[in-house]
Write an enzyme that holds these catalytic residues in place. Structure first.
Site, PDB file in Angstrom:
ATOM      1  N   LYS A 101       0.854  -1.191   0.000  1.00  8.90           N
ATOM      2  CA  LYS A 101       0.000   0.000   0.000  1.00  8.90           C
ATOM      3  C   LYS A 101       0.887   1.237   0.000  1.00  8.90           C
ATOM      4  O   LYS A 101       1.745   1.399   0.861  1.00  8.90           O
ATOM      5  CB  LYS A 101      -0.905   0.002   1.231  1.00  8.90           C
ATOM      6  N   ARG A 139      -9.684 -12.400   1.301  1.00 12.35           N
ATOM      7  CA  ARG A 139     -10.397 -13.556   0.750  1.00 12.35           C
ATOM      8  C   ARG A 139      -9.528 -14.804   0.793  1.00 12.35           C
ATOM      9  O   ARG A 139     -10.035 -15.914   0.858  1.00 12.35           O
ATOM     10  CB  ARG A 139     -10.858 -13.236  -0.668  1.00 12.35           C
TER      11      ARG A 139
END
Length: 528
Positions: A287, A362
């Site tokens: 990020k 996920r």
């Protein structure tokens, strides 16, 4: 290391008369839609004082008002109006907003034992419950303050609660207080785990907290996996995300299994998987641009699953069973980090091509979801859930106050998301309903010959069409739940809950949502 301070909830006493027996309290907080509703219950001097302020204050029905009165408890009165409650866009959160503001004001002017007087609207069946939950929320003290700053360990000594108007079937009185305190204790657990910084709640310390929380008398069974080889064998996608942390003991991941079984013949089973990324660097797809701040809240899914089990341990609902998995890991970047283009075979035998290491949520949930799917086939009336701060897209779609609920076919037939939405609307824990469609399954289908499923594209979810829907398709496909749809011999109901918007954000404490809605859906009728 400071000793662990498990959360407590301030004592709440039911007050039956506002004109007497208030000597032990030091403030009166009035929460109401209209001052006229309160006058028959208040001391005459207090009522006249409020009326005088109404005449002087042009925005009296919208502002929190504080004034002194010799006949009020502690000489303090806080009038916190809800404002209008009957317009098309109003909901019961008018009461929670007013109660939260009023109690914060009371604490801010030195009160330690306020009485909250709720004059509930007949429009909202659970206005009293919502008001009390907000009042309790105002007294929460974050875990790291409780542990590190002993003089700030509590904000209040006790609360009084007066119900001035009782809507039909409200479940008021002592049962309402006991229920609200249990729900707040669950939310406090969610805030503790979700809100503590990434070192205080690194994976091993989450496990320690959970073990301490659920002692022998709690009614909650706890099992923990921490062995790297066991992860690789049985939960390979989780193992991939955890890989960069295995060389740092204090960051090494944990899979935490919880189980509750109530008395009597079980008629409903909830099975939940919570995303517990204690800090999300983005992995090797790191990020950038300052958006790593706040990523310690990426564990709020697992935190709130834990909080739900805390409510179960307090209320012990009969004929109900729950199984939970907390997928707790840190998405580190380093020489051991998993990478884009890797192909990993999941627990369910699905070959997954990694597209973006920042889509780790996920990954850590898919194998535990496969695990509870296997259990669900043997359980009575099972409902499966995943809970995660999963996508920025859900915030782009719905803002910061709403949980997105996405049903598979059997859950949609059962109207699970709609039932959750209705339950949440009652208790000020709102949902928006999204739908998983064929385009979402097409999106995750890998276009090559080597893999079955593409984990993610290489753009942020908020820049991707259907960015919070296709991850639900990924979870269903990779866990094998797509084989248990409407057309199967063994259909299983599965609902994905994306709480990226509703879970809260720094610098504020996490919200503990959607614990109240889950409790309203599965527990309330069993304990009232």
């Amino acid at each position: 290391m400071a000793p662990l301070q498990l959360p407590t909830v301030v004592d709440v006493n039911l007050v039956k008369n506002l004109s007497s027996s208030l000597a032990d309290y030091d403030a009166l907080v009035v929460v109401t839609t209209c001052l006229d509703e309160t006058t028959e219950f208040l001391d005459n001097s207090v009522a006249k004082g409020l009326e005088s302020f109404r005449q002087l204050h042009t925005d009296f029905n919208n502002d929190v008002t504080f004034f002194l009165n010799d006949n009020a408890p502690g000489k303090r009165i806080i009038y916190s109006p809800t404002g209008a409650v009957d317009r098309d866009h109003d909901d019961v959160r008018r009461f929670s907003d007013a109660a939260l503001a009023g109690v914060k004001k009371a604490l801010g002017v030195g009160s330690r034992s306020p009485v909250i007087a709720c004059f509930g609207s007949k429009t909202y069946r659970q206005a009293n419950l919502v008001t009390l939950l907000a009042a309790l929320e105002a007294t929460y003290v974050p875990l790291q303050i409780r542990e590190d700053v002993p003089e700030r360990r509590t904000k209040a000594d006790k609360l009084g609660f007066f119900i001035g108007q009782k809507p039909a079937d409200d479940g008021c009185g002592q049962k309402l207080i006991d229920y609200a305190r249990a729900v707040e204790l669950g939310r406090a657990v969610g805030r503790d785990i979700g809100g503590a910084d990434p070192e205080r709640m690194a994976p091993p310390r989450v496990a320690e907290y959970v073990q301490e929380l659920f002692g022998k008398s709690s009614g909650i069974k706890v099992d923990i996996i921490k062995d790297k080889k066991e992860f690789e064998k049985d939960f390979p996608l989780f193992a991939a995300v955890n890989r960069a942390s295995t060389c740092v003991d204090r960051h090494h991941g944990r899979l935490i299994f919880l189980e509750y079984k109530g008395e009597g013949e079980i008629n409903t089973t909830a099975l939940l998987v919570g995303k517990g990324i204690t800090f999300d660097t983005g992995g090797l797809d790191i990020k950038a641009g300052g958006i790593m701040a706040g990523m310690s809240y990426d564990k709020c899914g697992a935190a709130n699953v834990t909080g739900f089990f805390k409510v179960l341990s307090e209320l012990k609902p009969k004929q109900f069973k729950a199984i939970g998995v907390l997928a707790v890991a840190r998405n580190n970047c380093g020489e051991e980090g998993y990478t884009a283009d890797e192909i990993i075979t999941s627990r369910g035998g699905v070959r997954v091509r990694v597209g973006n290491t920042d889509a780790e949520g996920r990954m850590v949930m898919a194998d535990p979801l496969c695990y509870i799917k296997e259990l669900a086939l043997k359980e009575v009336n099972p409902h499966l859930f995943t809970m995660a701060t999963l996508t920025g897209h859900v915030i782009r779609a719905y803002g910061t106050n709403y949980t997105a609920a996405l049903d598979n076919g059997p859950a949609r037939h059962n109207e699970t998301a709609h039932k959750l939405q209705a339950a949440g609307d009652e208790v000020g824990d709102p949902f928006e309903i999204s739908t998983v469609r064929r385009e979402d399954f097409a999106f995750i289908a890998d276009q090559g010959e080597v893999a079955d499923v593409l984990q993610c594209n290489n753009q942020g979810s908020s820049a991707t069409a259907r960015g919070h829907q296709f991850p639900a398709a990924f979870l269903a496909r990779v866990s094998g739940l797509d084989k248990h749809g409407r057309n199967s011999e063994k259909p299983l109901r599965y609902t994905h809950l994306d709480i990226a918007g509703s879970g809260g954000e720094l610098p504020h404490s996490p919200t503990g949502r959607p614990i109240p809605a889950l409790c309203q859906m599965f527990i309330a009728d069993r304990v009232f």
